[in-house]
Design an enzyme around this catalytic site. Structure first.
Site, mmCIF file in Angstrom:
data_model
loop_
_atom_site.group_PDB
_atom_site.id
_atom_site.type_symbol
_atom_site.label_atom_id
_atom_site.label_comp_id
_atom_site.label_asym_id
_atom_site.label_seq_id
_atom_site.Cartn_x
_atom_site.Cartn_y
_atom_site.Cartn_z
ATOM 1 N N LYS A 162 9.035 -3.901 11.592
ATOM 2 C CA LYS A 162 7.745 -3.257 11.375
ATOM 3 C C LYS A 162 7.055 -3.083 12.717
ATOM 4 O O LYS A 162 6.905 -4.035 13.479
ATOM 5 C CB LYS A 162 6.855 -4.091 10.457
ATOM 6 C CG LYS A 162 5.490 -3.444 10.185
ATOM 7 C CD LYS A 162 4.627 -4.310 9.286
ATOM 8 C CE LYS A 162 3.956 -5.453 10.003
ATOM 9 N NZ LYS A 162 2.832 -5.003 10.896
ATOM 10 N N ASP A 212 3.617 0.946 10.710
ATOM 11 C CA ASP A 212 2.447 0.388 10.028
ATOM 12 C C ASP A 212 1.170 0.728 10.802
ATOM 13 O O ASP A 212 0.633 -0.100 11.534
ATOM 14 C CB ASP A 212 2.641 -1.137 9.917
ATOM 15 C CG ASP A 212 1.471 -1.843 9.274
ATOM 16 O OD1 ASP A 212 0.771 -1.223 8.452
ATOM 17 O OD2 ASP A 212 1.256 -3.034 9.585
ATOM 18 N N LYS A 233 -1.587 2.397 9.151
ATOM 19 C CA LYS A 233 -2.711 2.331 8.208
ATOM 20 C C LYS A 233 -3.735 3.450 8.449
ATOM 21 O O LYS A 233 -4.938 3.186 8.651
ATOM 22 C CB LYS A 233 -3.402 0.967 8.289
ATOM 23 C CG LYS A 233 -2.512 -0.218 7.965
ATOM 24 C CD LYS A 233 -3.318 -1.508 7.995
ATOM 25 C CE LYS A 233 -2.471 -2.730 7.705
ATOM 26 N NZ LYS A 233 -1.551 -3.071 8.831
ATOM 27 N N ASP A 272 -8.740 8.377 7.417
ATOM 28 C CA ASP A 272 -9.611 9.390 8.007
ATOM 29 C C ASP A 272 -9.795 10.493 6.979
ATOM 30 O O ASP A 272 -9.329 10.382 5.845
ATOM 31 C CB ASP A 272 -8.989 9.931 9.300
ATOM 32 C CG ASP A 272 -10.038 10.349 10.320
ATOM 33 O OD1 ASP A 272 -11.015 11.038 9.914
ATOM 34 O OD2 ASP A 272 -9.905 10.018 11.505
ATOM 35 N N THR A 295 -4.121 -8.543 3.058
ATOM 36 C CA THR A 295 -3.816 -9.934 2.719
ATOM 37 C C THR A 295 -4.676 -10.924 3.504
ATOM 38 O O THR A 295 -4.637 -12.126 3.228
ATOM 39 C CB THR A 295 -2.327 -10.254 2.946
ATOM 40 O OG1 THR A 295 -1.957 -9.905 4.276
ATOM 41 C CG2 THR A 295 -1.460 -9.499 1.957
ATOM 42 N N ARG A 322 5.082 -14.218 12.264
ATOM 43 C CA ARG A 322 5.034 -15.418 13.096
ATOM 44 C C ARG A 322 5.938 -16.534 12.611
ATOM 45 O O ARG A 322 6.354 -17.383 13.400
ATOM 46 C CB ARG A 322 3.580 -15.905 13.192
ATOM 47 C CG ARG A 322 2.761 -15.058 14.155
ATOM 48 C CD ARG A 322 1.289 -15.233 13.952
ATOM 49 N NE ARG A 322 0.833 -14.568 12.734
ATOM 50 C CZ ARG A 322 -0.445 -14.320 12.444
ATOM 51 N NH1 ARG A 322 -1.382 -14.690 13.278
ATOM 52 N NH2 ARG A 322 -0.771 -13.695 11.328
#
Length: 236
Positions: free
Chosen positions: A32, A59, A61, A64, A120, A212
């Protein structure tokens, strides 16, 4: 592609990213690419990753006005990645424009359009206080998923805890991409709705995103393989 497990490349630049992938023998796994890395390196980064056989979830997002999103997606379509996304809160017209832009940008490649529901990093209290959305978090996720599907989205980004409900509302073929995946002994950091790979597989996730829990592990390759094993166990 093997297991649908995408590693979040949350690194500042290509050199750091490439060194990490090579050092830990992770070349060729699904990845990603988020804002930090893409805004630094641009489209050239995508071509480098594709040359190393990485499947890519871009990714960014987008959020607009519909015309701007349509034009942006028309350009992004030419990168021929697996998945791209917009914010579902941008509304049905914006999602529809994003889909049209993807189709116009590359009619021969079927990049999947995802709509981000509720991040999330948010929980029920945050959603009510910051977004002023009525109802439960889950009901809002389902509403946004159904609206996105009606306007051309192929799936959504949601937490594991809404994935089954989204499948029930939108059908089994509708993609549920779930970040916030951690090994059982890992810290949650800034994500609040987190789960293990096995739990995700058992509760409706089509694709999981890990970050992570792999990149900050003592042995990233071992952690990634452990995640693959736990995902496989989710079939049991």
């Amino acid at each position: 592609m093997g297991a649908p497990i995408y590693l979040a490349l949350d690194f500042p630049d290509w050199n750091t990213t490439n060194q990490f992938l090579l050092k830990h023998n992770l070349t060729g796994i699904p990845v990603k690419v988020g804002m930090e890395l893409f805004y630094r390196e641009g489209p050239a980064l995508i071509e480098k990753l594709k040359k190393n056989d990485h499947s890519i979830f871009l990714d960014l997002k987008l959020h607009d006005i519909p015309t701007t999103v349509k034009h942006a997606m028309r350009n992004l379509a030419q990168l021929e990645v697996d998945m791209v996304n917009v914010h579902a809160l941008g509304g049905g017209e914006m999602v529809q424009a994003a889909k049209q832009g993807l189709m116009e940008g590359n009619v021969h490649h079927h990049t999947k359009l995802l709509a981000v529901t509720i991040l999330t990093s948010m929980d029920q209290a945050n959603m009510v206080q910051d977004l002023r959305l009525p109802g439960s978090l889950a009901s809002n996720v389902i509403h946004l998923a159904k609206a996105a599907q009606q306007n051309g989205a192929d799936g959504v980004v949601c937490s594991v805890y809404e994935a089954n409900a989204v499948k029930d509302a939108c059908g089994s073929s509708f993609l549920t991409v779930t970040p916030g995946i951690r090994l059982a002994n890992a810290q949650g950091d800034d994500q609040k709705r987190i789960a293990t790979p096995e739990y995700a597989k058992q509760h409706g996730s089509s694709v999981i995103v890990v970050g992570r829990t792999v990149t900050q592990a003592a042995s990233p390759k071992e952690a990634y393989e452990q995640i693959k094993g736990e995902w496989k166990n989710g079939n049991d």
